[in-house]
Structures are given as structure tokens and as C-alpha cells.
Scaffold this motif. Structure first.
Motif, short mmCIF file in Angstrom:
data_model
loop_
_atom_site.label_atom_id
_atom_site.label_comp_id
_atom_site.label_asym_id
_atom_site.label_seq_id
_atom_site.Cartn_x
_atom_site.Cartn_y
_atom_site.Cartn_z
N GLY A 184 0.78 -1.11 0.74
CA GLY A 184 0.17 -0.05 -0.06
C GLY A 184 0.95 0.87 -0.12
O GLY A 184 1.98 1.14 0.12
N LYS A 185 0.41 2.33 0.19
CA LYS A 185 1.06 3.49 0.05
C LYS A 185 1.15 3.68 1.01
O LYS A 185 1.17 2.86 2.38
N PHE A 186 2.80 4.94 1.21
CA PHE A 186 3.71 4.38 2.99
C PHE A 186 2.40 4.93 4.06
O PHE A 186 1.79 5.73 4.03
N PRO A 187 3.03 4.48 5.20
CA PRO A 187 2.07 3.89 6.63
C PRO A 187 2.22 5.64 7.34
O PRO A 187 2.73 5.85 7.83
N GLU A 188 1.03 6.93 6.80
CA GLU A 188 1.35 8.54 7.50
C GLU A 188 0.76 7.73 8.54
O GLU A 188 1.07 9.23 8.89
N VAL A 189 0.48 6.82 9.48
CA VAL A 189 0.68 6.80 10.42
C VAL A 189 2.11 6.75 11.43
O VAL A 189 2.13 7.65 12.88
N LEU A 190 3.10 6.95 10.65
CA LEU A 190 4.79 6.95 11.36
C LEU A 190 4.71 8.46 11.64
O LEU A 190 5.94 8.76 12.08
N LEU A 191 3.62 9.24 10.46
CA LEU A 191 4.14 10.36 10.94
C LEU A 191 3.44 11.27 12.51
O LEU A 191 3.36 12.61 12.65
N LYS A 192 2.67 10.39 13.18
CA LYS A 192 2.01 10.99 13.97
C LYS A 192 2.74 10.39 15.46
O LYS A 192 2.25 10.20 16.74
N LEU A 193 3.98 9.49 15.52
CA LEU A 193 4.90 9.21 16.45
C LEU A 193 6.29 9.90 16.96
O LEU A 193 7.30 9.16 16.47
N PRO A 194 5.80 10.92 17.55
CA PRO A 194 6.32 12.01 18.68
C PRO A 194 7.92 11.11 18.78
O PRO A 194 8.81 11.79 18.76
N ALA A 195 8.04 9.81 19.13
CA ALA A 195 9.12 9.80 20.15
C ALA A 195 9.60 8.60 18.92
O ALA A 195 10.64 8.40 19.31
N LEU A 196 9.67 8.87 17.66
CA LEU A 196 10.39 7.30 17.39
C LEU A 196 11.56 8.23 16.50
O LEU A 196 11.93 9.50 16.18
N LYS A 197 12.89 7.18 17.01
CA LYS A 197 14.15 7.77 16.44
C LYS A 197 14.63 6.79 15.43
O LYS A 197 15.51 7.37 14.61
N PHE A 198 14.28 5.32 15.59
CA PHE A 198 14.69 4.55 14.45
C PHE A 198 13.14 4.33 13.98
O PHE A 198 11.95 3.00 14.06
N LEU A 199 13.07 4.26 12.45
CA LEU A 199 12.02 4.04 12.23
C LEU A 199 12.45 2.87 10.53
O LEU A 199 13.98 2.81 9.71
N ASP A 200 11.99 1.73 10.21
CA ASP A 200 13.17 0.49 9.52
C ASP A 200 11.70 -0.56 8.63
O ASP A 200 10.96 -1.07 9.28
N ILE A 201 11.22 0.57 7.04
CA ILE A 201 10.40 -0.67 6.85
C ILE A 201 10.85 -0.50 4.95
O ILE A 201 9.69 -0.85 4.69
N ARG A 202 11.76 -1.03 5.05
CA ARG A 202 12.67 -1.36 3.58
C ARG A 202 12.14 -3.43 3.56
O ARG A 202 11.87 -3.69 4.35
N TYR A 203 12.35 -3.73 2.49
CA TYR A 203 12.00 -5.09 1.86
C TYR A 203 10.82 -4.68 2.43
O TYR A 203 9.85 -6.32 2.86
N ASN A 204 9.49 -4.43 2.11
CA ASN A 204 8.61 -4.27 1.31
C ASN A 204 8.09 -3.95 0.65
O ASN A 204 8.93 -3.94 -0.74
N GLU A 205 6.27 -4.25 0.16
CA GLU A 205 5.91 -3.55 -1.06
C GLU A 205 5.35 -2.57 -0.92
O GLU A 205 4.60 -1.89 -1.63
N PHE A 206 6.02 -1.25 -0.20
CA PHE A 206 4.92 -0.61 -0.15
C PHE A 206 5.81 0.56 -1.61
O PHE A 206 6.28 0.12 -1.63
N GLU A 207 4.33 1.86 -1.91
CA GLU A 207 4.64 2.44 -3.21
C GLU A 207 3.89 3.89 -3.14
O GLU A 207 3.19 4.01 -1.98
N GLY A 208 4.27 4.11 -3.76
CA GLY A 208 3.84 6.00 -4.33
C GLY A 208 4.61 6.50 -3.50
O GLY A 208 6.17 5.93 -3.85
#
Length: 540
Positions: A184-208
Motif C-alpha cells: 500500500g501507500k506509505f503508512p502516514e500513521v508513522l508521521l504521528k509518532l513523536p518519540a520515534l527515533k529508529f524507523l525501518d520499513i525496508r524490503y516490503n511492497e510499499f509504493e507511491g
């Protein structure tokens, strides 16, 4: 006498009629199986758009009234984990086999710790199901884990999308969902996580597209490589404070924005391999003084190597292979003190200094280098020599150094003291005032009234009083005299970027965690293997 049983068999005409009705459907399945598109459609219908009786994607969880929980947070965690267990279709290593009963802190791969805001409150702080080969999806009930700091599920077969209710995970520090089948599209819910420091979404099928706001988040490490994203890298990439940035194996194209120079104090590693970049290498990359790994291979970059690459004094791995670069290899690059691996094969370089041949690892194949083996044909080299590359033709934005803040307004010059008044002129002569009469004895009884004597002349005016002292002199305008002085300019001491204890060979495959969380294995595997990691401590 026995009663005859009622005959429930179908008569031959009815059977024949049913076969005629079913024949087209049967032939469709016999003729061919499900196509990939049909299977994908079914999977999306089953997993992406599942709505339960509560109007939510997930599983309704029944809580046994006999179960006792020490606090409501653990009860919510029980509901979330049970819903997740129902959404798991395959768990070959039984990593969730003991997720039974109310004691969620004893579940395998679930870690509890005191809440950061209340040391007497025990909560679920981390989940680590890495390398489990688990098939299923993530239910919305996972949003109940509001105290979660770490969520690792890399190297599984989870599919679908991220739950919208992940936005409730305000304490989430690390999110690793790499090497799964999310789409699916980039999960925009990730933009709402204020404490996030490490984000790894590689090797999936996100698109757009990837929202440019991702580069405004206070992340330390960002891995979005090996998906199906298609977009041009936005100009605000230079706003990101990350130390590790991996964007490889997507379809970007265009220019690498010059604003990347703003990352010079934090960026340690940047991987832009196979992104379809089609411009010149921006000289702003040479301003990244903290860089240790730079990989721009497998793009369509043209022109020469920037001369200021000799300022990358911390660089250890430099890979510009599989592009259309031309010109000479600057000798100063091969003199960089920490350079161990320099790969510039499959380009059109025409000269290389001999010092480059003494690096511990280098690759110069398939260039136009005279007297070197395995080079391109003279026809290919002559063609590129006859075509000058004008880097300005790509119309990439130039980097403009941020202008320093304007100096504070200079105070107005001190106002001159008021002119001294002229010395007082002597008063005009006047009769001296009558001196007081000397004391006399008490007067006798009053005489009879007599006409009043003539009034004495008016006294002379008193001498002028001395001038008042001049007012204090302020070095500000009169309007500002009662304003408090401005505070001193705020300056924040920048912290050194965290260092990672990983070998240079593993930096592409094993993204290290930030220092705040102890080191776990982050490698996005090849085939998954069973691995049980030790419970990580919960940190904030």
C-alpha cells in the motif's frame, strides 16, 4: 414391521441439471488456477479491508471475568496480544505458543518494565518477534499498547497495512517491520509518532510517494530502501537529523537536493544505490565532514567527481560504480586517511593516480583507463570524450549557505549631556533686606492707634537656584529605558552523533539501533532462521 426410510437420493434428471449449471464454474477452475492478480485481490479483501463486528479491523477478544490484572494497562495489553494471536495464520517456530492467560509479562518475546511516567506501574514496553517467519497481519487492537517503546517484527510474512491506531503509540521509540509483505501507500500513521527515533520499513511492497514530512521528524536512523516508492527526493531532506539514511532500490530520479549539505554535523552513512538519479554528483556531498559511508552506485550520474571530495576525511567506503562519470580521478581522494574501499568501476574515467591502486580495496574495471585491464572499448570511450557534460543543464538547485542571523541592532550613541547652564548673572543692586531687629524688652502697653506707616519696598527676588543634576545617560532610546534587556542568544551544544558497533561490511545489511536502546540484531535477512533474542531492557 419396519418403516421404510424416506428416500433422499437425487433422481438422475436432477443430477444432470445440476451438472449443467456447474459445468462452466468447474471448467474455469480446471482450466487454470488463480492468477497472481486474483490471489492478490483475495488477499487484500481478506487482510486489508477486514471489518469485524465492532466496525474495526481485528478480532473481538473475550476477557475471562476470572482473570486478574494488576492494572488496566496490562488488561489492554492482554486484549491487544490475543487479537494479534488470532490474526496470526502461521507460527512455525511457536514464538507465540505460550500467549495464553492473563500474565502477559510471561509471554515469550514480550517485555515488561516500569512505565516512564510512574515507576510503580508495570506495562508492556517491548515486543520482539524478529526472524519468526510468522504469517498474518497486524490488528487494530495493537493500538492499545500505548506504553510500547520497541516493536520489532522483521523477517516474517506479515502482510496488509499498518493499523491506523498505531498513532496512539506516543512512546514508540523503535519500529522495525522490515523484510515482510506489507503493501500500500506509505503508512502516514508513522508521521504521528513523536518519540520515534529508529524507523525501518525496508524490503516490503510499499509504493507511491514518500511524504516529505518524514525528513522533518527527529529520527536518528531511516531505512526505506527496497520498496516500490516513486518520487523525487524533496528539498527538505537537509532538515533530517539522521545519522544513517538508506534510500536504495527505489525509483527517485532527478537531482540529489543540494540541501543535503545541512546534514554535515549528523550524517554518518548515506546509501543512494539504484535510485535512478540522473544528474551530476552535487559538490555539496563533499561538505558532509562526518560521512563514513557514501554509496551512489547504479544510478545515471554524469560529469566528474567533485574536487571537494578530498574533504571527506572520515570516509571509509566510497562507491560510485555503475554510473556515467567522466574525467580524472582526483588524486587527493585516494590520499584520504580512512578510505579503505573505493569502487569506481563501470564508468568512463580516463585517468587514475597510481596511489589509488594501493588502497586495501578498489575496483577500476570497465572505464577508459589506458594500460589497465578489463576496460571499455575505444568506441565507447571516444563517444563519451566527444560529448561534454554540462551539469547546469540539469537545473538542480544550488546550495545556498544559510545566512547568519542579523546582528543585534547596535545601541544608539550615548546622548550628549545637556549643556551646562551659564553662570547666573549678578542680580541687580537692591537695597539689602532689613536686618532683624535686636531683641528688646517686652513692649509697653500699646499706644493709641496711629496711621499705618508706609509699606517697605518689596524684597528683591531670590538668587536663581542651582540647575538640577543632569539625568542619567542610557545607551538605549528613551522608549526602551523601562524594557528589560533581551536575553542572551540561545545556543545548543550539539551532541556527537551516536556511533554503532558494526563492521563496515555489515552496514548495508544490519542497521544498528540508536544508543538509547541496547543493540539487537537488525539485519534484514535472507531466508529467516529461528532466533530468540534476549529480552531487551526497557529504556526511555
Amino acid at each position: 414391521m419396519r418403516k421404510n426410510k424416506k428416500d433422499t437420493s437425487l433422481s438422475p434428471p436432477i443430477i444432470l441439471f445440476l451438472l449443467v449449471l456447474l459445468l462452466p464454474s468447474i471448467s474455469a477452475f480446471v482450466g487454470h488456477g488463480l492468477t497472481d492478480a486474483e490471489a492478490r485481490f483475495i488477499r487484500r479483501r481478506q487482510l486489508l479491508y477486514y471489518i469485524d463486528e465492532n466496525g474495526d479491523r481485528g478480532e473481538h477478544v473475550y476477557v475471562d471475568p476470572s482473570y486478574q490484572f494488576s492494572n488496566s494497562h496490562l488488561k489492554d495489553a492482554y486484549i491487544a496480544l490475543q487479537a494479534w494471536k488470532h490474526a496470526i495464520l502461521s507460527d512455525p517456530y511457536n514464538m507465540t505458543a505460550n500467549w495464553v492467560g492473563p500474565d502477559v509479562c510471561n509471554y515469550s518475546n514480550v517485555f515488561c518494565a516500569p512505565a516512564p511516567y510512574d515507576s510503580y506501574l508495570t506495562v508492556v514496553a517491548g515486543i520482539d518477534l524478529n526472524h519468526g517467519d510468522i504469517a498474518g497481519y497486524l490488528p487494530e487492537e495493537l493500538g492499545l499498547l500505548v506504553d510500547l517503546s520497541l516493536f520489532h517484527v522483521n523477517s516474517n510474512r506479515f502482510c496488509g497495512t499498518l493499523p491506523h491506531k498505531f498513532e496512539q503509540l506516543k512512546l514508540l521509540h523503535e519500529l522495525d517491520i522490515s523484510n515482510n509483505r506489507f503493501e500500500g501507500k506509505f503508512p502516514e500513521v508513522l508521521l504521528k509518532l513523536p518519540a520515534l527515533k529508529f524507523l525501518d520499513i525496508r524490503y516490503n511492497e510499499f509504493e507511491g510517494s514518500v511524504p516529505k514530512e518524514i525528513f522533518d521528524l527527529p529520527l536518528d536512523a531511516l531505512f526505506i530502501n527496497s520498496n516500490r516508492f516513486q518520487f523525487q527526493i524533496p528539498d527538505n531532506i537537509g532538515n533530517s537529523p539522521v545519522s544513517v539514511l538508506v534510500l536504495a532500490n527505489n525509483k527517485f530520479g532527478g537531482c540529489l537536493p543540494a540541501s543535503i549539505a545541512n546534514m554535515s554535523k549528523t550524517l554518518n552513512e548515506i546509501i543512494l544505490m539504484n535510485n535512478g538519479l540522473d544528474s551530476c554528483i552535487p559538490p555539496e556531498l563533499g561538505l558532509l565532514k562526518s560521512l563514513t559511508v557514501l554509496d551512489v552506485s547504479f544510478n545515471k550520474l554524469m560529469g566528474p567527481l567533485p574536487e571537494n571530495f578530498d574533504e571527506l576525511e572520515k570516509i571509509e567506503q566510497l562507491d560510485v560504480a555503475h554510473n556515467m562519470l567522466t574525467g580524472d580521478i582526483p588524486e587527493s581522494i585516494c590520499h584520504l586517511p580512512n578510505l579503505k574501499n573505493f569502487t569506481y568501476s563501470y564508468n568512463f574515467f580516463t585517468s587514475e593516480p597510481s596511489v589509488c591502486l594501493h588502497l586495501s580495496s578498489y575496483n577500476d574495471r570497465r572505464n577508459c583507463l589506458p594500460w589497465r585491464p578489463n576496460q571499455r572499448s575505444s568506441k565507447q570511450c571516444d563517444f563519451f570524450k566527444s560529448h561534454h557534460v554540462d551539469c547546469d543543464a540539469f537545473q538542480c538547485k544550488k546550495f545556498v549557505l544559510p545566512s547568519p542571523p542579523p546582528p543585534p541592532p547596535s545601541p544608539p550613541p550615548p546622548s550628549p549631556p545637556p549643556p551646562s547652564p551659564p553662570p547666573p548673572s549678578p542680580p541687580p543692586p537692591s537695597p539689602p533686606p532689613p536686618s532683624p531687629p535686636p531683641p528688646s524688652p517686652p513692649p509697653p502697653s500699646p499706644p493709641p492707634p496711629s496711621p499705618p506707616p508706609p509699606s517697605p519696598p518689596p524684597p528683591s527676588p531670590p538668587p536663581p537656584s542651582p540647575p538640577p543634576p543632569s539625568p542619567p545617560s542610557y545607551e538605549v532610546s528613551p522608549e526602551d529605558r523601562y524594557l528589560s534587556p533581551p536575553p542572551p542568544p540561545y545556543s545548543e551544544v550539539s551532541q556527537p552523533p551516536p556511533s554503532y558497533e558494526v563492521s563496515p561490511e555489515d552496514r548495508y545489511l544490519s542497521p544498528p539501533p540508536p544508543l538509547i536502546i541496547p543493540v539487537w540484531h537488525y539485519g534484514s535477512p535472507p531466508p529467516p532462521v529461528q532466533k530468540h533474542s534476549t529480552p531487551p531492557p526497557y529504556s526511555y
